[in-house]
Every structure is written in C-alpha cells, then in structure tokens.
Design a protein around this motif. Structure first.
Motif: not given
Length: 129
Positions: A112-117, A126, A128-129
């Motif tokens: 999930l974290a990978k899909r949401q970036g 954390k 982000g992108r």
C-alpha cells in the motif's frame, strides 16, 4: 715437528678431526714419508666422519624440506577452507536478504505504501515522491 707430535697424540686419543688437521699442517710445513704413512689411517677415519656428517646433513635437509612441504600443504588447505566458509557465509547472507525482501514484498502495508508513494527510510521517516 710440533704439529706432527700433537697429531700423533690426538690420533691416540681418537680425536680424528683435530689429528687430521694437525697432520695436514705438519706435512705441509715439513713433509716426510713416515708421517705421511701415519696420517693415512687418520685420513680414512676423517673420510668416514665426513661421509657420516654429509649423510646426516642430507637427512636433516630432506626432513626440513618435507616439513616445509607439509606446512605449505596445510596452509593451502586452510586457505581453501577459509574461502569455502566465506563463500558459504556470503551465500547464506544473500539467501537471508532475498527471503527478507520477498517477505517485505508480500506485506500488505508495504504494498500500500509503495502504491501511494510513501516509503520509510531506515529511521522510520516517511518520504514521499
């Protein structure tokens, strides 16, 4: 003359090496046939002594060469075993890393974290992108 007398005395005492050297020096200084004849048995004994010493030296050298060869083989075997252990350790670490990565890839939170970036770094922050 003194060397010849001392050589005869040493020959009677069976000190062959000293007697031989004294006979040689005495004959070199003043050669006479009688002393030469007396020096022959001493020279034969000296040859025997030298032959025994040479044989002993040869055996010692051969034993030393065998010992060095054995040590070299032992060192080679030890190095080979160390290399094998190191390769096994590296393969084990690679396998454990692969297992950890596959376990992480199956984790739903990670997916999930990978899909949401969002991914966490080593400190848990954390990013982000």
């Amino acid at each position: 003359k003194a060397f010849k007398i001392r050589a005869r005395a040493r020959a009677k005492l069976k000190h062959w090496t000293e007697a031989h050297s004294d006979f040689q020096v005495g004959l070199k200084i003043d050669y006479d046939e009688a002393t030469y004849e007396e020096s022959k048995p001493v020279a034969e004994k000296m040859k025997e002594i030298q032959a025994v010493a040479a044989e002993r030296r040869h055996r010692t050298d051969e034993a030393e060469a065998q010992r060095k060869l054995k040590e070299a083989k032992a060192a080679q075997v030890a190095a080979q075993e160390a290399r094998a252990k190191e390769e096994h350790r590296r393969a084990q670490e690679a396998h454990e890393k692969q297992l950890a990565e596959s376990k992480l890839a199956r984790d739903p939170v990670f997916q999930l974290a990978k899909r949401q970036g969002f991914m966490t770094d080593f400190m848990g922050v954390k990013r982000g992108r």
